[in-house]
Enzyme design. Sequence first.
Site, mmCIF file in Angstrom:
data_model
loop_
_atom_site.group_PDB
_atom_site.id
_atom_site.type_symbol
_atom_site.label_atom_id
_atom_site.label_comp_id
_atom_site.label_asym_id
_atom_site.label_seq_id
_atom_site.Cartn_x
_atom_site.Cartn_y
_atom_site.Cartn_z
ATOM 1 N N LYS A 95 0.939 -1.210 0.028
ATOM 2 C CA LYS A 95 -0.021 -0.016 -0.016
ATOM 3 C C LYS A 95 0.919 1.364 0.030
ATOM 4 O O LYS A 95 0.466 2.282 -0.465
ATOM 5 C CB LYS A 95 -0.831 0.088 1.302
ATOM 6 C CG LYS A 95 -2.035 -1.033 0.921
ATOM 7 C CD LYS A 95 -3.392 -0.506 1.483
ATOM 8 C CE LYS A 95 -4.342 -1.554 1.268
ATOM 9 N NZ LYS A 95 -4.296 -2.895 1.743
ATOM 10 N N GLU A 117 -9.727 6.725 3.783
ATOM 11 C CA GLU A 117 -10.569 5.775 4.331
ATOM 12 C C GLU A 117 -9.752 4.539 4.643
ATOM 13 O O GLU A 117 -8.593 4.266 4.212
ATOM 14 C CB GLU A 117 -11.582 5.280 3.510
ATOM 15 C CG GLU A 117 -11.392 4.293 2.472
ATOM 16 C CD GLU A 117 -10.430 4.722 1.311
ATOM 17 O OE1 GLU A 117 -10.127 5.808 1.191
ATOM 18 O OE2 GLU A 117 -9.548 3.589 0.854
ATOM 19 N N SER A 383 1.558 -9.638 -1.114
ATOM 20 C CA SER A 383 1.109 -8.421 -0.943
ATOM 21 C C SER A 383 1.369 -7.889 0.414
ATOM 22 O O SER A 383 1.723 -6.775 0.580
ATOM 23 C CB SER A 383 -0.413 -8.127 -1.516
ATOM 24 O OG SER A 383 -1.098 -9.063 -0.553
HETATM 25 C C1 LIG Z 1 -5.317 -4.043 1.572
HETATM 26 C C2 LIG Z 1 -4.610 -5.310 1.361
HETATM 27 C C3 LIG Z 1 -5.024 -5.881 0.167
HETATM 28 C C4 LIG Z 1 -6.232 -5.735 -0.821
HETATM 29 O O1 LIG Z 1 -6.047 -4.569 -1.380
HETATM 30 P P1 LIG Z 1 -5.720 -4.350 -3.071
HETATM 31 O O2 LIG Z 1 -5.988 -3.031 -3.258
HETATM 32 O O3 LIG Z 1 -6.814 -5.395 -3.501
HETATM 33 O O4 LIG Z 1 -4.296 -4.950 -3.223
HETATM 34 C C5 LIG Z 1 -4.227 -6.984 -0.199
HETATM 35 N N1 LIG Z 1 -3.114 -7.565 0.648
HETATM 36 C C6 LIG Z 1 -2.762 -6.884 1.695
HETATM 37 C C7 LIG Z 1 -1.411 -7.452 2.305
HETATM 38 C C8 LIG Z 1 -3.520 -5.632 2.217
HETATM 39 O O5 LIG Z 1 -3.146 -4.972 2.962
#
Ligand SMILES: *Cc1c(COP(=O)(O)O)cnc(C)c1O
Length: 401
Positions: A95, A117, A383
């Site tokens: 993020k 948000e 992610s």
């Molecule tokens: C917020 C988050 C997501 C989901 O958000 P996307 O915009 O779909 O990437 C996925 N993985 C992690 C670790 C997150 O913090």
Amino acid sequence: MTTETASPYRVDTSGYYGPFGGAYVPEMLYPNVAELRDNYLRLIDEPGFQREFQQLLADYVGRPTPLFLAKRLSAEIGTTVYLKREDLCHTGAHKINNTIGQILVAQRLGKRRIVAETGAGQHGVATATVCALMGLECIVYMGAIDMERQKPNVDRMRMLGAQVVPARSGSQTLKDATNEAMRHWISNPTDTHYIIGSVVGPHPYPDMVARFQSVISAEIISQLLAHTGRATPDYVLACVGGGSNAAGAFYHYLDEPQVRLVAAEAAGQGVDTGHSAATTALGKPGILHGSSTILMQTEDGQVTEPYSISAGLDYPGIGPQHAQLFATGRAEFISITDRQALDAAFQLSRLEGIIPALETAHALACLPLIKAKPDEVVVVCLSGRGDKDLATYTKHLEEYA
Ligand SMILES: *Cc1c(COP(=O)(O)O)cnc(C)c1O
């Protein structure tokens, strides 16, 4: 970065991806969105912007993140699996790539205050982090229920100097926080920038956020080349909440049809249980948070309450680009249950010594389902890290003893 091809998967000059996208905003919000739309490409393309952005990604976020060959996982699955380690970014997820980019845009537009948000709090933390870094005031709207569920992240935001405002309308979760953040922006149009945390919202947000996250696939290309001698994998897997880590991991492969794109959405307790967030499996076209996309809704168009074990995937829509990737068949969407995600999280932890976020575990759970061959190369966008999910994992430790 502005070289627009006539790709059906990229935004067109009016802000659409096929039938999806656009900017469906109240009249009061129009000047803010128009200001951003008219300036974002020019700002992002400035050499000074790129220099500062790249420098912060390197020295502050810790990029490039490694591309790791997961040998024991590969042996278990029966294919070649590389993990793109976004979990090693500062603050623990992808993020921050986006919040760094947007804070630089906000500065250049002369904004002094940031509103955002957050659902699980990851985007709120990434926003509070860059606001502290740049000395801007930060107000984060968060559902009152999410504030209880995700208290450590509320405390992190406060530690970073942000003001966390509970959203008490509706179900008191992410979509309500989004509504209230937008309302705040309407009342403070001139000095405030709204940092949206995913590839959702009115144009130009989905495109702007995807561009900031596209560093993920830009790095995969050169790292995979160094590892394997080829720049393109056979598959790229990513989880989709709003879709920003997936958009970044897919970005440079969108127009290369030999690369199969796989998006994992949260089935929750099961697609047909009434407790799910499987947007493409359950949703229909409609308008959510300023764009035309696919969303879960009732017969008369009321947004359905989503459910997932993972707060970051607990969202009733997907970004408009993903709606287009789904509608055209360019990406395959797979629904993953809470249980499948937990299995995958424990599997990765024990095979590779990496505890993934619950969101990420949904992408990992696709590995056995895509039936990749032993000599094929699969890149999974890891992610985020799982520290924030330890309370949930701990509840299930006995089952994986
Ligand atoms: C917020 C988050 C997501 C989901 O958000 P996307 O915009 O779909 O990437 C996925 N993985 C992690 C670790 C997150 O913090």
